[in-house]
Design an enzyme around this catalytic site. Sequence first.
Site, mmCIF file in Angstrom:
data_model
loop_
_atom_site.group_PDB
_atom_site.id
_atom_site.type_symbol
_atom_site.label_atom_id
_atom_site.label_comp_id
_atom_site.label_asym_id
_atom_site.label_seq_id
_atom_site.Cartn_x
_atom_site.Cartn_y
_atom_site.Cartn_z
ATOM 1 N N SER A 1 104.812 -15.193 -63.626
ATOM 2 C CA SER A 1 104.778 -14.867 -64.818
ATOM 3 C C SER A 1 106.131 -14.371 -65.315
ATOM 4 C CB SER A 1 103.664 -13.580 -64.905
ATOM 5 O OG SER A 1 102.481 -14.003 -64.603
ATOM 6 N N GLU B 1 106.531 -15.835 -54.677
ATOM 7 C CA GLU B 1 105.763 -15.698 -55.627
ATOM 8 C C GLU B 1 104.472 -14.996 -55.162
ATOM 9 O OE1 GLU B 1 106.637 -19.409 -58.366
ATOM 10 O OE2 GLU B 1 104.776 -19.499 -57.002
ATOM 11 N N GLY C 1 106.795 -20.729 -64.879
ATOM 12 C CA GLY C 1 105.525 -21.509 -65.039
ATOM 13 C C GLY C 1 105.297 -21.697 -66.570
ATOM 14 N N GLY D 1 100.198 -16.423 -63.102
ATOM 15 C CA GLY D 1 99.362 -16.499 -64.236
ATOM 16 C C GLY D 1 98.607 -15.269 -65.125
ATOM 17 N N TRP E 1 105.717 -27.727 -63.969
ATOM 18 C CA TRP E 1 105.022 -27.763 -65.037
ATOM 19 C C TRP E 1 103.400 -27.989 -64.701
ATOM 20 C CZ3 TRP E 1 108.318 -32.447 -67.502
ATOM 21 C CH2 TRP E 1 109.328 -32.055 -68.188
ATOM 22 N N LYS E 2 103.452 -27.843 -63.143
ATOM 23 C CA LYS E 2 102.022 -27.702 -62.771
ATOM 24 C C LYS E 2 101.235 -29.002 -63.475
ATOM 25 C CE LYS E 2 102.069 -22.806 -61.768
ATOM 26 N NZ LYS E 2 101.275 -21.527 -61.726
ATOM 27 N N HIS F 1 102.602 -24.101 -52.703
ATOM 28 C CA HIS F 1 102.248 -23.117 -53.761
ATOM 29 C C HIS F 1 100.869 -22.512 -53.489
ATOM 30 C CE1 HIS F 1 101.275 -21.754 -57.872
ATOM 31 N NE2 HIS F 1 102.499 -21.583 -58.043
HETATM 32 P P1 PGA Z 1 103.441 -18.547 -64.080
HETATM 33 O O1 PGA Z 1 103.509 -19.476 -62.753
HETATM 34 O O2 PGA Z 1 104.794 -18.432 -64.399
HETATM 35 O O3 PGA Z 1 102.576 -19.428 -65.184
HETATM 36 O O4 PGA Z 1 102.617 -17.492 -63.706
HETATM 37 C C1 PGA Z 1 104.417 -19.393 -61.858
HETATM 38 C C2 PGA Z 1 104.512 -20.238 -60.741
HETATM 39 O O5 PGA Z 1 103.166 -20.369 -60.162
HETATM 40 O O6 PGA Z 1 105.336 -20.750 -60.241
#
Ligand code: PGA
Length: 261
Positions: free
Chosen positions: A214, A168, A235, A174, A10-11, A96
């Site tokens: 994404s 990633e 994300g 993002g 969930w960052k 990350h």
């Molecule tokens: P995102 O994030 O799906 O919003 O691009 C993915 C991640 O950083 O793990």
Amino acid sequence: MRKKIVGSSWKMHITTKSEVDVLAMDIVEGVKDISNVDMFLIPTFPLIDHLANILSDSNVAWGAQNMAFADYGAYTGEVPAPTLAQLGCTVIELGHAERRANFNESDHSVNKKVKLCLDYKMTPLVCIGETKAEKDDGVGNVRVKTQVLWTLDGVKPEDVDKIIFAYEPVWAIGQSEGANADYVEDMHRFIRYVIASEVGNDIAQSVRIIYGGSVKLESAYELISKKNIDGLFTGRFALTAKNYIAIAALVSKYVQEKEGN
Ligand code: PGA
């Protein structure tokens, strides 16, 4: 057969207990019949305990977005492994791209954290991936190989398949679209090859490598049907319960139909 994974960080998108309630309670209910996929949710540190109370009797695990490289001592502001273990975290996200870019996270510190995490019987979820500039210069695989080798340095061979790699690519995080599934598969195959060159093919075949960047429902099926893609790390898309449940259900159905379990 490597068990597939659907995880979500969930960052810093989810910031209050009431948001956790809304999201996690519905997820618990929506995925309660799924047993053929490993699932986890990763909130910010102070919300872990609250989330753990909601998930404790469910089939969804929880974890942390980072961890200190030492397990105790004079490290102001850091969160140590024993505290995370006591909170019931089973998966610890390390390295990350946002931590590498904004908080000076290095391959060296990630390596220390991986070993500490294993010492505390938690699963290191190690994020690796090349930047756009590295990709454009044709050295994306060099970057990824370096990150894999740093991750594995000093890890006992019998512990290597306890690590989960999250590929990633920085340029795919993002964005409106993630990386192409064929491209991801090629990179995952390469990551497995690098692992095999260190610890042999048998161990490499049991390491799980998931994709993040994404991810959406539209891209999930094609990604998950690739041979070396063992799961999805979501994300923004999974910040609603409905979307997380939809991806988990899709992967579960895929496993049932294609793998017969
Ligand atoms: P995102 O994030 O799906 O919003 O691009 C993915 C991640 O950083 O793990």
